[in-house]
Write an enzyme that holds these catalytic residues in place. Sequence first.
Site, mmCIF file in Angstrom:
data_model
loop_
_atom_site.group_PDB
_atom_site.id
_atom_site.type_symbol
_atom_site.label_atom_id
_atom_site.label_comp_id
_atom_site.label_asym_id
_atom_site.label_seq_id
_atom_site.Cartn_x
_atom_site.Cartn_y
_atom_site.Cartn_z
ATOM 1 N N ASP A 105 28.079 -18.448 9.321
ATOM 2 C CA ASP A 105 28.867 -19.603 9.750
ATOM 3 C C ASP A 105 30.003 -19.957 8.803
ATOM 4 O O ASP A 105 31.147 -20.136 9.222
ATOM 5 C CB ASP A 105 27.936 -20.808 9.913
ATOM 6 C CG ASP A 105 28.671 -22.066 10.297
ATOM 7 O OD1 ASP A 105 29.275 -22.080 11.380
ATOM 8 O OD2 ASP A 105 28.650 -23.031 9.516
ATOM 9 N N ASP A 108 27.642 -20.054 3.699
ATOM 10 C CA ASP A 108 26.195 -19.835 3.604
ATOM 11 C C ASP A 108 25.820 -18.557 4.344
ATOM 12 O O ASP A 108 26.675 -17.725 4.641
ATOM 13 C CB ASP A 108 25.449 -21.048 4.174
ATOM 14 C CG ASP A 108 25.935 -21.425 5.572
ATOM 15 O OD1 ASP A 108 26.572 -20.574 6.242
ATOM 16 O OD2 ASP A 108 25.688 -22.568 6.013
ATOM 17 N N TYR A 257 25.324 -29.342 13.054
ATOM 18 C CA TYR A 257 26.275 -29.263 14.164
ATOM 19 C C TYR A 257 25.797 -30.141 15.308
ATOM 20 O O TYR A 257 25.365 -29.664 16.354
ATOM 21 C CB TYR A 257 26.472 -27.802 14.593
ATOM 22 C CG TYR A 257 27.328 -27.036 13.615
ATOM 23 C CD1 TYR A 257 28.709 -27.206 13.602
ATOM 24 C CD2 TYR A 257 26.755 -26.192 12.670
ATOM 25 C CE1 TYR A 257 29.503 -26.528 12.682
ATOM 26 C CE2 TYR A 257 27.538 -25.518 11.745
ATOM 27 C CZ TYR A 257 28.915 -25.690 11.762
ATOM 28 O OH TYR A 257 29.700 -25.031 10.843
ATOM 29 N N GLU A 498 35.173 -25.202 1.539
ATOM 30 C CA GLU A 498 34.342 -24.280 2.325
ATOM 31 C C GLU A 498 35.082 -23.803 3.566
ATOM 32 O O GLU A 498 35.599 -24.606 4.343
ATOM 33 C CB GLU A 498 33.031 -24.937 2.739
ATOM 34 C CG GLU A 498 32.086 -23.956 3.421
ATOM 35 C CD GLU A 498 30.683 -24.514 3.623
ATOM 36 O OE1 GLU A 498 29.730 -23.718 3.696
ATOM 37 O OE2 GLU A 498 30.539 -25.749 3.716
#
Length: 527
Positions: A105, A108, A257, A498
């Site tokens: 994703d 990670d 999410y 990120e």
Amino acid sequence: MEEMETKASKSRGLFLFLLVLLFGALVVTAAVLTILRDFHYFKRNRAPSHPSINQKYADALEIALQFFDVQKSGKLVDNRVSWRGDSGLQDGSESGLDLSKGVYDAGDAMKFGFPMAFTSTVLSWAILEYADQINAVKQLGYAHNSLRWITDYLINAHPSDNMLYIQVGDPEVDHKCWERPETMSEIRPLTQVNTSFPGTEVAAETAAAMASASLVFKKTDPAYSSSLLNHAQQLFTFADTYRGSYSISIPQVQKFYNSTGYGDELLWAASWLYHATRDESYLRYVTNVQGFDNWESTWFSWDDKLAGTQVLLSRINFFGAKEMSTAENLYLQMYREAAEAVMCSLLPDSPTATSNRTDGGLIWITEWNSLQHPVASAFLAILYSDYMLTSQTETLYCSGTSYKPDDLREFAISQADYVLGANPMKMSYLVGYGSSYPKYVHHRGSSIPVDAETGCRDGFKWLYSDNPNPNIAVGALVGGPSMNDSYSDTRNNVKQAEPSTYNSALIVGLLSGLLTNSSVAKSFTPT
């Protein structure tokens, strides 16, 4: 006397003849001028037969597409990122499935099905609209490869009609580790939605992903395309029949999410299925508006597909569809008007322009992953601009003020250029592009040396290391700047540092649309 009358009659006849001739000449002249005016207008506003490539965006696109190679799970084949290796090979094995492919994703090693499916749908959309341009810069094969790596996973994640595996790994466990995917040894449990625990939004988004991808592969691999379409139709039926939010069925997903509703995904999926099948039932679905209509402007993202749906359905309104009822035409016009409202909100000097912008000109909606919304908005803007050009639609009206397709293109360029370095920080937010870009990306594989021997916990020393990442996460689009246009290049700055795969799909779409000043094909399935 008779002779004089005869001469007078002849003179009147000659006069009338000359008058008619003069009138005819004026009519012809006016017609020619009108034709020339229209010709010159469209000559100015359409792409040349052989449009030149904008090298800046071509270079950026080549870099952006490499992030999918950074994120790939499974047994890697011809991977362009040398520091990546095989990983996740046993994913799905506990249920007798091969879920080894797909993409991680973000920074990670999680596989979240909801945003991954959205990544696939957007990547397909970019390819469908701009395949010729992407091919011209020799990136189409890489785009196809990355898309198929995801759809292979999605097919295997749908083992039966009413079951879809939506997650691999436990995010609570995964986020307590800092390790390379190649060396992870934790148990990676599977999460599914089914008739008892429905997940309409994730099933519908996956249907959209497969339907759109079926169009991409229709000519190159008809059997694969047919399989994708079959899965898409099954998943849409499942999503629509067993309605329920996955955030309610599986509360633990809310932390990562969380879904704000599933109506937009149902409309989004039905829209893509109509494009893929030309089955009128899907068009009736979106035009009957199953109680999900919301004509106000929203921000396109992994969670909210409404603006994307409005632009996608505008495509039908721009280019036409056969045997459409008056009611269907009316609703498609409403979708187009809603899309126009979105476009008007994006144009900076429009009477209805959003005030959600930084001083540097970036659309700014949220501090977490702030680049998602401006890049997504710019992608929609370039699509809508090209729809106008292709359909020879000259003007967009925003509360009485008129705008041209070029105005939307200029907005899209402003957002792309901000990302690529035309910003107050004078840095590129696309890793690997330009001379100044983030060096401390919040990404496990990028931050840990390839030869380091670390387990789950002892790898955190690399998270807190003062040294730049030893492995460049080429193509990563980091989260982005704050509202004051600032960016702190620190690895533990999760909000800003990120990257994510869905951001990458969006920037690929935007850059693809900016490669040339070109129009789009009128049909995804030209005959």
